[in-house]
Write an enzyme that holds these catalytic residues in place. Sequence first.
Site: not given
Length: 235
Positions: A107, A112, A115, A155
């Site tokens: 990750r 971020d 999505e 992760r």
Amino acid sequence: MPPIPSEPENISLIHPKVLLLSAGVTTSLFLSYKFYKRYVRRIRNYLDLTPEILDRQTPLYGRVTRVGDGDNFRFYHTPGGILFGWGWLRHVPTKRQELKDETLMVRLCGVDAPERAHWGKPAQPYSEEALAWLKNYIFGRNVVVTPYSIDQYKRLVGRAQVWKWTGKKDISAEMLRNGLGVVYEGKIGAEFGDNESWYRKLEARAKWLRRGLWSLGSSMTTPGEFKKVHYRGDS
């Protein structure tokens, strides 16, 4: 007359010569084991990540075997790289069955990405663009991962860098630079290394230039806000 052979010397186990030899052998074995653990032993999956590796942030070299989302990828550890035969004596598997339980899910720290559609939930704008960019940027390439922690999904959260013609590139930074992600907003498990300030400057510049998801203007929703609405039942 030939010389009379002398009696063999009886050396006890506590003789200085024996003790010195034993110490030398023990030290060699210890150093060899430490070298093996740090530079030769392959990390097959997250179960092989020891607290020592995470505490020391030992760099892990390997190949990206799959990119499944805009901010994570599968990583096959190749310790020692080409010097230890990877690419000419030892080869990275390519078949899914050969890679099963042999890779780390990484990750990307500090970023971020939008999505993608999951479990009947809608996709966020620019999620497919972020995935396509990351695939094109790192799939099948060798990267170095600086490990920070393991998250709740098993992760490895870390800083990933890839070599390009212009030098080594921080993948999280490049995503932020291109407006394909935002600085990670979560309070739990947030990892930045020493780069949080740099990441925020890159995000601010991408926003000012209206790159990527920032081109959406006032309709732009961060991944964190998007997840609150669509994945946590908040309205």
